[in-house]
Design a protein around this motif. Structure first.
Motif, PDB file in Angstrom:
ATOM      1  N   GLY A 105       0.801  -1.217   0.000  1.00 13.27           N
ATOM      2  CA  GLY A 105       0.000   0.000   0.000  1.00 13.27           C
ATOM      3  C   GLY A 105       0.831   1.263   0.000  1.00 13.27           C
ATOM      4  N   GLU A 106       2.124   1.157   0.267  1.00 13.79           N
ATOM      5  CA  GLU A 106       2.993   2.328   0.295  1.00 13.79           C
ATOM      6  C   GLU A 106       3.834   2.460  -0.971  1.00 13.79           C
ATOM      7  N   GLY A 107       3.784   1.465  -1.863  1.00 10.94           N
ATOM      8  CA  GLY A 107       4.708   1.494  -2.988  1.00 10.94           C
ATOM      9  C   GLY A 107       4.102   0.983  -4.280  1.00 10.94           C
ATOM     10  N   LEU A 108       4.992   0.597  -5.179  1.00  8.85           N
ATOM     11  CA  LEU A 108       4.623   0.130  -6.516  1.00  8.85           C
ATOM     12  C   LEU A 108       4.978  -1.346  -6.633  1.00  8.85           C
ATOM     13  N   LEU A 109       4.000  -2.171  -6.935  1.00 14.48           N
ATOM     14  CA  LEU A 109       4.176  -3.618  -7.029  1.00 14.48           C
ATOM     15  C   LEU A 109       4.133  -4.058  -8.487  1.00 14.48           C
ATOM     16  N   PHE A 110       5.127  -4.848  -8.891  1.00 14.00           N
ATOM     17  CA  PHE A 110       5.139  -5.453 -10.221  1.00 14.00           C
ATOM     18  C   PHE A 110       4.561  -6.858 -10.100  1.00 14.00           C
ATOM     19  N   GLU A 111       3.459  -7.085 -10.802  1.00 17.74           N
ATOM     20  CA  GLU A 111       2.719  -8.329 -10.633  1.00 17.74           C
ATOM     21  C   GLU A 111       3.253  -9.474 -11.490  1.00 17.74           C
ATOM     22  N   ARG A 112       3.903  -9.139 -12.602  1.00 19.58           N
ATOM     23  CA  ARG A 112       4.448 -10.174 -13.492  1.00 19.58           C
ATOM     24  C   ARG A 112       5.966 -10.077 -13.499  1.00 19.58           C
ATOM     25  N   PHE A 113       6.527 -10.289 -12.326  1.00 16.16           N
ATOM     26  CA  PHE A 113       7.971 -10.211 -12.179  1.00 16.16           C
ATOM     27  C   PHE A 113       8.499 -11.612 -11.882  1.00 16.16           C
ATOM     28  N   PHE A 114       9.673 -11.924 -12.448  1.00 16.52           N
ATOM     29  CA  PHE A 114      10.198 -13.282 -12.349  1.00 16.52           C
ATOM     30  C   PHE A 114      11.680 -13.269 -12.002  1.00 16.52           C
ATOM     31  N   ALA A 115      12.096 -14.293 -11.249  1.00 18.36           N
ATOM     32  CA  ALA A 115      13.518 -14.531 -11.024  1.00 18.36           C
ATOM     33  C   ALA A 115      14.129 -15.074 -12.310  1.00 18.36           C
ATOM     34  N   ASN A 116      15.401 -14.780 -12.529  1.00 21.36           N
ATOM     35  CA  ASN A 116      16.066 -15.315 -13.718  1.00 21.36           C
ATOM     36  C   ASN A 116      16.456 -16.769 -13.555  1.00 21.36           C
ATOM     37  N   GLY A 117      16.536 -17.239 -12.318  1.00 22.28           N
ATOM     38  CA  GLY A 117      16.860 -18.628 -12.035  1.00 22.28           C
ATOM     39  C   GLY A 117      16.068 -19.114 -10.848  1.00 22.28           C
ATOM     40  N   THR A 118      16.444 -20.271 -10.321  1.00 19.23           N
ATOM     41  CA  THR A 118      15.702 -20.845  -9.202  1.00 19.23           C
ATOM     42  C   THR A 118      16.598 -21.105  -7.997  1.00 19.23           C
ATOM     43  N   HIS A 119      17.743 -20.426  -7.955  1.00 21.05           N
ATOM     44  CA  HIS A 119      18.620 -20.497  -6.786  1.00 21.05           C
ATOM     45  C   HIS A 119      19.079 -19.097  -6.409  1.00 21.05           C
TER      46      HIS A 119
ATOM     47  N   VAL B 232       8.102 -14.055  -8.533  1.00 21.74           N
ATOM     48  CA  VAL B 232       8.402 -13.406  -7.261  1.00 21.74           C
ATOM     49  C   VAL B 232       7.884 -11.972  -7.322  1.00 21.74           C
ATOM     50  N   PRO B 233       7.663 -11.353  -6.173  1.00 18.10           N
ATOM     51  CA  PRO B 233       7.235  -9.948  -6.186  1.00 18.10           C
ATOM     52  C   PRO B 233       8.424  -9.011  -6.333  1.00 18.10           C
ATOM     53  N   LEU B 234       8.194  -7.882  -6.954  1.00 17.09           N
ATOM     54  CA  LEU B 234       9.128  -6.753  -6.934  1.00 17.09           C
ATOM     55  C   LEU B 234       8.341  -5.552  -6.444  1.00 17.09           C
ATOM     56  N   LEU B 235       8.764  -5.002  -5.316  1.00 17.67           N
ATOM     57  CA  LEU B 235       8.082  -3.866  -4.704  1.00 17.67           C
ATOM     58  C   LEU B 235       9.062  -2.715  -4.543  1.00 17.67           C
ATOM     59  N   LEU B 236       8.687  -1.544  -5.059  1.00 15.49           N
ATOM     60  CA  LEU B 236       9.486  -0.332  -4.900  1.00 15.49           C
ATOM     61  C   LEU B 236       8.764   0.602  -3.940  1.00 15.49           C
ATOM     62  N   ILE B 237       9.473   1.055  -2.918  1.00 12.93           N
ATOM     63  CA  ILE B 237       8.919   1.992  -1.939  1.00 12.93           C
ATOM     64  C   ILE B 237       9.827   3.216  -1.891  1.00 12.93           C
ATOM     65  N   ALA B 238       9.252   4.364  -2.142  1.00 10.97           N
ATOM     66  CA  ALA B 238      10.017   5.614  -2.124  1.00 10.97           C
ATOM     67  C   ALA B 238       9.035   6.769  -2.083  1.00 10.97           C
ATOM     68  N   PRO B 239       9.459   7.923  -1.590  1.00  6.18           N
ATOM     69  CA  PRO B 239       8.558   9.079  -1.563  1.00  6.18           C
ATOM     70  C   PRO B 239       8.150   9.478  -2.980  1.00  6.18           C
ATOM     71  N   GLY B 240       6.847   9.624  -3.185  1.00  5.97           N
ATOM     72  CA  GLY B 240       6.316  10.091  -4.455  1.00  5.97           C
ATOM     73  C   GLY B 240       6.197   9.036  -5.535  1.00  5.97           C
ATOM     74  N   ILE B 241       6.509   7.791  -5.234  1.00  6.63           N
ATOM     75  CA  ILE B 241       6.520   6.796  -6.312  1.00  6.63           C
ATOM     76  C   ILE B 241       5.116   6.450  -6.783  1.00  6.63           C
ATOM     77  N   THR B 242       4.164   6.331  -5.864  1.00  2.31           N
ATOM     78  CA  THR B 242       2.809   5.983  -6.296  1.00  2.31           C
ATOM     79  C   THR B 242       2.146   7.150  -7.015  1.00  2.31           C
ATOM     80  N   GLU B 243       2.455   8.370  -6.590  1.00  2.25           N
ATOM     81  CA  GLU B 243       1.893   9.531  -7.275  1.00  2.25           C
ATOM     82  C   GLU B 243       2.398   9.612  -8.711  1.00  2.25           C
ATOM     83  N   ARG B 244       3.624   9.204  -8.917  1.00  3.31           N
ATOM     84  CA  ARG B 244       4.203   9.301 -10.259  1.00  3.31           C
ATOM     85  C   ARG B 244       3.901   8.079 -11.125  1.00  3.31           C
ATOM     86  N   PHE B 245       3.923   6.891 -10.539  1.00  2.05           N
ATOM     87  CA  PHE B 245       3.836   5.669 -11.346  1.00  2.05           C
ATOM     88  C   PHE B 245       2.645   4.774 -11.005  1.00  2.05           C
ATOM     89  N   GLY B 246       1.858   5.142 -10.016  1.00  2.00           N
ATOM     90  CA  GLY B 246       0.756   4.290  -9.623  1.00  2.00           C
ATOM     91  C   GLY B 246       1.198   3.224  -8.639  1.00  2.00           C
TER      92      GLY B 246
END
Length: 705
Positions: free
Chosen positions: A333-347, A543-557
């Motif tokens: 709720g405080e940041g930007l979540l990428f829903e279709r994000f993947f690890a490049n490997g499994t280790h 896997v999830p990728l979440l970015l949290i920073a001031p102003g990130i949701t206002e700028r990128f959703g």
């Protein structure tokens, strides 16, 4: 002559060979059945016919191994003395069967953990710190029960072979003084010729012309689990050993396209309107990246949190209803979540070098951090931020000798390392891995406070508790997970890691540097779930990728569906810091792509499985080694699923993009043109690159008061 021929004439020997072959085939079938029952949670809606087909495929692989085991007995046909050596034959067969039983028992938990048959991961663990590996096995798996089962099953096999040996003996002569007559040498040679033909056909596993049976011949059903069951653990491990101990360059991706074409396609994939290609004759995708000015955030620090086994399948914000990650879900709720994000490997090591060095997981280089090529200086976060005079720290629960983390990241530019031996009175001191996640995060908060001394900083924080055998406190600060069968312990550890993450943010959110910091929370890889999403098992990568920073949701959703992988992390970070930078990342800034760009990612599992895949939008093109590529449409979230796309007009184009990317990245790695120019021995490297790296506009630092 009687001592050699009694009970061991040619006919008796052939009976013993046949009986032994049947016993070995039955053993392999039982081991396959055990693997099926032990991992029955993966059966799902797979029809019975698929498993019947899998056992049929498995018979072909088992025949191959059986022929190899029987080679000494087949050669013995040429010699009456060798045919008479029944005890030696019995000992050989029993030893081979015992090894097969041991591998089958090991594979029960190995497959549950990795959803792969035995492969080069076995040798990877063996070459790591023996004390850590043995501790992990002892504390994480029922070693004594498995050893007891192995000894009991081996004893039963030896007894069975003894019984078969007695039952297949030739009848003694009726008269005590009658000579024992053996088959003549022409007869033995004729029989050997027939056996040779039968054995070659059985070992090939196929009547077709061309190559013999290959691992891809087991992939005949729509179920990955059933297809894996069709393989043989002994053969899989042998193939892995052959590849592992050959030069890794021999196992690297082989070029399929002209070099110029492959480079052009790779550049088209990676370069955007914000990139300008430089050094085109020296490096394939080195470019000057100038992100849009309105994409810069008012941050000066970067904290990357690499969450061990943080599988997207069980993250509430990504659709799970299991309540495993309430703290992460609140942070979303405080940041930007990428829903279709993947690890490049499994280790984890693949997640580390992909996320921090922005280099992909390539066939033949799955253990890049431990190979000579891992000594290259990549165009990653340590180099790019080091050129901007950022201070840094790497805080970890465990030992930095594991996976050569200290050597690799020290060479990349990390200066300060805080590991398991640097903690005082930790809440948990696990004998295998180190301290708990809450200990790591508490120490990380202290270290970040020390770094807040005037210069910008970046940090890598890596969790570890969500890894067998799970370094968890007693009592647990969270409720144990129940109702998920074999995954209960794993999900309990994931819930604890989520709790520790929440505690960290609650502690640091009031620090003066908090609102000047970009937090990047990303999973290092997922783990096996009962559902299958295409034969690539995308849930192990999601896997999830979440970015949290001031102003990130206002700028990128707050949410993005663009496809990305860990090699996109560094460019995305640099885009938020702003300013022009020269780099050669094998990913892109996910927040400065064109509106109609669905994103892409290229993934590969750990170990010797050379299957690769290109993910674009809601489709994934899977390319098994030496097999036709297959295209799927996938769905993530609460009800993950995948369906085969029979024909698509752009499939050839997707395949060329996949091949071009892998071919170009592999060639660049081998030629050492994947990082800064100083890695290529050019004297003007530093002067050429640093001016570009320091063009970032650093926001004014507010007074601590």
């Amino acid at each position: 002559m009687r001592s050699f021929s009694r009970g061991s004439g040619l006919a008796a020997h052939l009976r013993f060979i046949l009986a032994s072959a049947v016993a070995l085939l039955a053993l392999f079938a039982l081991l396959r059945l055990g693997l099926l029952l032990f991992n029955r949670e993966l059966i799902g809606s797979t029809p019975l016919a698929s498993f019947v087909e899998a056992f049929g495929n498995g018979l072909r692989f088992d025949l191959r191994v059986t022929v190899y085991i029987l080679v000494p007995l087949l050669l013995a046909v040429l010699s009456p003395r060798a045919m008479a050596a029944r005890r030696l034959q019995q000992l050989w067969l029993g030893t081979c069967a015992s090894v097969a039983i041991l591998l089958g028992l090991i594979e029960l938990n190995f497959y549950r953990e990795f959803h792969q048959r035995l492969n080069s991961l076995v040798f990877q663990y063996l070459q790591e710190d023996p004390a850590t590996v043995l501790s992990m096995l002892w504390h994480g798996f029922p070693v004594l029960r498995l050893l007891a089962a192995w000894l009991a099953a081996s004893a039963a096999l030896f007894a069975l072979l003894g019984w078969l040996e007695r039952r297949t003996r030739a009848a003694p002569p009726r008269l005590a003084n009658a000579p024992a007559r053996g088959a003549s040498w022409p007869a033995r040679f004729a029989v050997f010729g027939v056996l040779l033909v039968v054995s070659v056909v059985a070992a090939r596993g196929t009547l077709r012309q061309g190559p013999p049976l290959r691992w891809g011949d087991a992939f005949t059903t729509a179920s990955t689990f059933a297809n894996h069951l069709g393989q043989n653990a002994t053969l899989s491990l042998y193939d892995a050993a052959r590849n592992r101990f050959s030069s890794h360059r021999d196992n690297s991706w082989k070029a399929t396209l002209p070099v110029a074409d492959a480079q052009a396609i790779a550049r088209e994939l990676l370069l955007t309107a914000n990139d300008r290609l430089v050094d085109a004759e020296l490096a394939p995708v080195r470019r000057d990246f100038l992100p849009p000015a309105d994409g810069q955030l008012a941050v000066r620090n970067v904290v990357v949190i690499l969450m061990e086994s943080f599988a997207g399948r069980y993250v509430g914000a990504l659709g799970s209803a299991d309540g495993i990650t309430p703290n992460f879900d609140r942070l979303v709720g405080e940041g930007l979540l990428f829903e279709r994000f993947f690890a490049n490997g499994t280790h984890t090591h693949q997640g580390m070098f992909a996320s921090m060095a922005c280099f992909p997981n390539l066939p033949g280089f799955e253990y890049l951090m431990q190979t000579p090529e891992g000594g290259h200086r990549f165009s990653g976060l340590p180099q790019l931020l080091g050129a901007r005079a950022f201070d840094n720290v790497y805080v970890y629960n465990g030992d930095f000798a594991w996976d050569n983390q200290a050597g690799f990241f020290g060479n990349q530019g990390m200066k300060r390392f805080v590991g398991r031996n640097d903690y005082v009175n930790p809440v948990v001191s696990d004998p295998t891995w180190g301290v708990s996640d809450q200990d790591m995060f508490a120490r990380a908060a202290d270290e970040l406070g020390k770094l807040d001394n005037g210069a910008p900083f970046y940090a890598l924080l890596q969790t570890l508790s969500n890894h067998t055998p799970y370094a968890l406190p007693d009592p647990l600060p969270v409720a144990a997970v129940q109702g998920h069968g074999a995954l209960d312990a794993h999900l309990t550890a994931m819930r604890y890691a989520d709790w520790a993450l929440g505690q960290f943010f609650e502690r640091v959110r009031h620090e003066p540097w908090f609102k000047q910091t970009l937090f990047v929370v990303v999973g290092d890889h997922g783990f096996g779930a009962p559902e299958e999403v295409t034969e690539m098992d995308l849930l192990r990568f999601h896997v999830p990728l979440l970015l949290i920073a001031p102003g990130i949701t206002e700028r990128f959703g707050s949410r993005r569906e663009v496809v990305g992988t860990q090699v996109d992390v560094v460019p995305t970070i640099m885009g938020r810091l702003g300013g022009e930078v020269r780099h050669q990342c094998w990913g892109r800034d996910l927040l400065s792509l064109a509106a109609d760009d669905p994103g892409f990612g290229i993934v590969k599992p750990s170990g010797s499985d050379q299957t690769v895949a290109l993910i674009r939008g809601d489709r994934v093109l899977v390319q098994p080694k030496e097999q036709p590529a297959r295209l799927y449409r996938y769905r993530l979230g609460r009800a993950p699923a995948g369906e085969r796309i029979a024909a698509a007009e752009d499939q050839p184009q997707l395949l060329r993009q996949l091949h071009a990317y892998l071919q170009t990245a592999t060639a660049s790695l081998l030629a050492n043109t994947s990082g800064d120019r100083s890695g290529e021995g050019e004297s003007d490297a530093v002067t050429a690159e640093v001016p570009l790296a320091v063009k970032a506009v650093t926001p004014a630092r507010p007074d601590k008061g």
